[in-house]
Enzyme design. Structure first.
Site, PDB file in Angstrom:
ATOM      1  N   LYS A 149      -9.166   8.321   1.041  1.00  0.00           N
ATOM      2  CA  LYS A 149      -9.741   6.976   0.930  1.00  0.00           C
ATOM      3  C   LYS A 149     -11.221   6.945   1.322  1.00  0.00           C
ATOM      4  CE  LYS A 149      -5.373   4.485   1.775  1.00  0.00           C
ATOM      5  NZ  LYS A 149      -4.463   5.631   2.011  1.00  0.00           N
ATOM      6  N   GLU A 206      -1.648   5.929  13.088  1.00  0.00           N
ATOM      7  CA  GLU A 206      -1.215   7.087  12.314  1.00  0.00           C
ATOM      8  C   GLU A 206      -1.349   8.373  13.123  1.00  0.00           C
ATOM      9  OE1 GLU A 206      -1.859   9.307   8.014  1.00  0.00           O
ATOM     10  OE2 GLU A 206      -3.446   8.008   8.777  1.00  0.00           O
ATOM     11  N   PHE A 235       1.312  -3.095   4.595  1.00  0.00           N
ATOM     12  CA  PHE A 235       1.597  -4.412   5.143  1.00  0.00           C
ATOM     13  C   PHE A 235       3.113  -4.566   5.294  1.00  0.00           C
ATOM     14  CE2 PHE A 235      -2.082  -7.560   4.067  1.00  0.00           C
ATOM     15  CZ  PHE A 235      -2.926  -6.821   4.876  1.00  0.00           C
ATOM     16  N   CYS A 291       0.804  -1.229   0.000  1.00  0.00           N
ATOM     17  CA  CYS A 291       0.000   0.000   0.000  1.00  0.00           C
ATOM     18  C   CYS A 291       0.833   1.272   0.000  1.00  0.00           C
ATOM     19  CB  CYS A 291      -0.939   0.001   1.204  1.00  0.00           C
ATOM     20  SG  CYS A 291      -1.987  -1.467   1.291  1.00  0.00           S
ATOM     21  N   HIS A 332      -9.478   2.487  -0.843  1.00  0.00           N
ATOM     22  CA  HIS A 332      -8.040   2.247  -0.709  1.00  0.00           C
ATOM     23  C   HIS A 332      -7.538   1.611  -1.991  1.00  0.00           C
ATOM     24  CE1 HIS A 332      -4.176   1.329   0.635  1.00  0.00           C
ATOM     25  NE2 HIS A 332      -4.415   0.787   1.820  1.00  0.00           N
ATOM     26  N   HIS A 344      -2.962   8.475   5.659  1.00  0.00           N
ATOM     27  CA  HIS A 344      -3.159   7.101   5.178  1.00  0.00           C
ATOM     28  C   HIS A 344      -4.613   6.708   5.397  1.00  0.00           C
ATOM     29  CE1 HIS A 344      -2.117   3.121   3.951  1.00  0.00           C
ATOM     30  NE2 HIS A 344      -2.377   2.590   5.121  1.00  0.00           N
TER      31      HIS A 344
END
Length: 801
Positions: free
Chosen positions: A358, A337, A422, A193, A363, A326
């Site tokens: 997002k 975050e 990830f 991502c 996403h 994010h």
């Protein structure tokens, strides 16, 4: 603009200059998202807080945790097609999304691509060999891969060669290069991502180092059954549009699409009269080293990335007005975050807008970093902070300003864009408003990069010395019969990966950890915040992808295994290295096919030369799963006479690179200097290359210039040649044209093609050979993908440092 003729030039360090920073601007953006075709459609929708997340229609959604996503509208195919075509039975959406966004960005950039050899430079034109590509994706052509696997399982129509070729993520980067005639560096990065953000960071380094004048940068990803099944198995999807930072948030919404930006060296952009939307001020990369899917709860790694972005941009926390967060909408990610922003910005965090794109488009995985960077650039252009749509009530675990519901006109000079992935890969990008009073990036001195460690897990031995003995003795690895032949490697789990650590790893991860551990031990080095990891993998986790997807195709989404899904992303191996060995510095994964290891080494070199880390371990790892072998056998290149002379091998080879000052400060055993490198693209198409060897010749010439070496000084060229005559002949032509009479070593013809680890193999042999009495002097190491992406590296013996 830039002259189209090639010159030897000076080294990258000399071009950049000690104590000077090359400034890089964004001249255009392009996008294709759920908001529609075009960057302005994206910006209009996001600025207005319009949610474009709804029912998914592109494939059956029964059995997933949700039925909604940010789907690209029908009829948004690009106008351009690949030069040679791929003969695909169905279009690959990820490729189309990238091409459509690139068409828009290049058309709006105010620049033209001038073909090499077409005379004096035209106004507003950039020579093709000075215009590169940096592309990030999470899944690449996986949608095509799913169709292929389904047909193989059910005995459907035969798989066409083009389908195999479009699956790997680097195929899209090479497709972009070919369609638009961009012959400069061609970089493919896959950090899940954070891929799009990493691509932009690496492109910035390429321009600042003088390796390109302009770069087409971005990312794309399409909806896949793997993605929906995997996130469903982790219980991470929301049944309603995601509501990031809200107290009642319950998961993310997946999106699809692509985004592209055109980055240009500032003086060239202004000379061409190109529009300047923003300046790329800096970036920060880091690893959590914490968990395969969950972020560090306090956002420790993310905070380091944000602080690094601020420092490299010459910014103070109070100068950041807006952060494109994010903001996935999952409980753990949003609070982590928020903690990271507080830790990095201190008291200024409470006055900083932190909103999530997002919430309106979903996403976009590997494309998220590029699309959200484009939104950040447009926010600076229009002086408007976009909102977080769907926000309900404040969560004390987040608590910062999410700009709920509606956009906000705001005067701002600088903004950040965050992306976290990830395996704990973190990226933060810093952008500035053109004409702002910001001081800009501080001057950066450059220094030499040296090699201090080698780690080997291969079919020809377990050390550099083993490889050297096998090569000099002419010992071929034990292989199976067939075309192509292949050799496997055994990992000693008791020595290389202890039981507790290997529970969550797939075989690719174990190879990466084993090779990296050996290299770090050889260097006498441990992990830490100033030690990074850049993995190169040509094939990636194809075994894990097949292991995860096969039950899903047979029995539906309920058969998805959440323990396997985290290992289906290409950067899982890098994350395992960070978790096991504690390498929490800059972390990335390069995926340039058979040149992946070389690409990783070059990325690491550019990070180290400007002090982004003290050391970087670069494992190049690949394994030969049944599906991978099926693909090789299905391609005509490997099924004819060439295939019978060709051997594939699996395993991992790692090098430790360090800043010279850091290595000397700890009295490290310096094996040699990584003096310079060059990269070029043939721009012929996916699975195509130039028969005259032009791209590789340009890469070798650029590497020699970068390393300050003349062709006559070379003691050897370590060739890419592996026994495939259609691929080997162009290299022979390039070598004869550049350095006639130079000794050529071809280790892969004997020891086999270690897929993405060819550069590490040759480098390990060259470095070990110097210690074993081989002629000591500069050498070139060549590495090429089968799609015309070429790298060349200059190594010098330690006696010349």
């Amino acid at each position: 603009m830039t002259d189209t003729t090639e010159t030897s030039g000076s080294s990258a360090a000399e071009r950049t200059g000690s104590g000077r920073t090359v400034r890089v601007v964004v001249t255009a953006v392009g996008a294709l998202t759920a908001q529609g075709a075009g960057a302005e459609a994206l910006w209009d929708g996001v600025r207005d807080g319009r949610v474009a997340i709804g029912p998914v229609t592109s494939f059956p959604m029964g059995g997933y945790q949700t039925e909604i996503g940010g789907e690209v509208p029908d009829g948004a195919a690009p106008r351009r097609v690949l030069p040679a075509g791929l003969d695909l039975p169905e279009r690959e959406d990820a490729l189309d999304f990238a091409l459509a966004a690139a068409e828009e960005a290049l058309a709006a950039s105010g620049l033209a691509v001038q073909a090499d050899g077409t005379g004096p430079a035209r106004a507003g034109a950039v020579a093709a060999h000075r215009f590169g590509v940096a592309f990030g994706t999470c899944n690449g052509g996986l949608r095509t891969g799913e169709r292929v696997l389904r047909r193989l399982r059910t005995g459907g129509a035969p798989v066409r060669p083009g389908e195999w070729l479009v699956i790997p993520p680097h195929a899209i980067a090479e497709g972009l290069s070919a369609v638009f005639g961009l012959k400069g560096p061609c970089l493919s990065v896959n950090t899940a991502c954070a891929s799009g953000a990493h691509a932009l960071a690496h492109a910035l380094e390429a321009i600042r180092a003088g390796r390109a004048d302009a770069m087409l940068v971005g990312g794309s990803d399409a909806f896949t059954e793997t993605g929906f099944a995997g996130f469903s198995s982790l219980q991470s999807l929301s049944s309603r549009p995601a509501a990031p930072y809200s107290k009642d948030r319950d998961g993310l919404s997946l999106g699809a699409g692509g985004g592209m930006l055109v980055l240009v060296e500032e003086s060239l952009a202004r000379a061409a009269g190109a529009p300047v939307l923003a300046e790329v001020l800096g970036y920060g990369l880091s690893a959590d080293g914490h968990h395969a899917t969950a972020p560090h709860p306090q956002g420790e790694g993310a905070a380091r990335a944000i602080r690094e972005a601020l420092g490299s941009a010459g910014l103070e926390p109070g100068q950041i007005t807006y952060i494109n967060g994010h903001g996935t909408g999952t409980p753990k990610n949003d609070s982590a975050e928020s903690n990271a922003v507080r830790a990095a910005l201190g008291e200024a965090a409470e006055k900083t807008a932190l909103s999530s794109t997002k919430s309106m488009i979903g996403h976009l995985l590997g494309a998220a970093g590029a699309v959200e960077a484009a939104v950040t650039v447009l926010a600076l252009r229009d002086q408007v902070v976009p909102p977080t749509a769907g926000f309900t009530r404040t969560d004390p675990r987040c608590g910062l300003d999410p700009v709920p519901g509606a956009s906000r006109p705001t005067a701002m000079d600088a903004a950040l864009s965050n992306n976290f992935a990830f395996a704990g890969a973190n990226a933060s990008l810093a952008f500035g408003r053109p004409g702002s009073p910001l001081a800009g990036p501080p001057p950066t001195a450059t220094e030499k990069v040296v090699v201090t460690g080698i780690g080997v897990i291969s079919a020809s031995g377990a050390s550099g010395a083993d490889l050297w003995r096998a090569y000099r003795a002419g010992e071929r690895p034990e292989t199976t019969d067939g075309a192509p032949r292949f050799a496997r490697v055994e990992i000693d789990p008791r020595r290389d990966v202890p039981p507790r650590e290997r529970r969550r790893m797939d075989r690719l991860g174990r190879l990466a950890v084993a090779a990296a551990r050996e290299a770090l031990e050889d260097a006498g080095l441990e992990g830490g915040e100033r030690v990074g990891v850049i993995v190169g993998t040509g094939l990636g986790p194809m075994r894990s992808v097949a292991d995860f997807l096969t039950p899903v195709l047979a029995d539906g989404p309920a058969a998805a295994n959440p323990a396997i899904f985290p290992n289906t992303v290409f950067n899982a191996a890098a994350g395992q290295v960070a978790m096991v060995l504690g390498t929490r510095g800059p972390t990335s994964t390069a995926t340039a096919g058979h040149a992946a290891g070389a690409s990783a080494l070059c990325v690491a070199h550019d990070l180290l030369r400007t002090g982004r880390a003290d050391a970087v371990v670069c494992p190049a790892v690949d394994e030969l799963s049944p599906a991978v072998l099926e693909a090789y056998r299905a391609l005509p290149l490997f099924s004819g006479p060439s295939g019978r002379r060709y051997t594939l091998t699996e395993g991992g080879i790692a090098l430790v690179l360090e800043r010279e000052s850091a290595a000397k400060a700890r009295n490290a055993p310096i094996l040699g200097e990584f003096a310079g490198h060059g990269s070029a693209s043939d721009a012929r198409g996916i699975g195509a290359w130039a028969p005259d060897g032009d791209g590789l010749r340009r890469a070798m010439r650029a590497a020699l210039d970068d390393g300050g070496v003349e062709p006559g000084e070379l003691t050897a060229i370590w060739a890419n040649a592996a026994g495939l005559m259609p691929v080997d002949r162009p290299e022979t032509r390039a070598v004869r044209a550049l350095a006639p009479g130079c000794t050529v070593e071809s280790p892969k013809r004997l020891l086999g093609e270690p897929v993405g680890a060819g550069a590490q193999l040759s480098a390990a042999l060259a470095l070990t050979g110097w210690r074993s009495g081989a002629p000591a002097g500069p050498v070139l190491v060549n590495s090429s993908s089968l799609g015309g992406t070429h790298y060349s590296l200059v190594l010098r013996p330690r006696t010349e440092i």
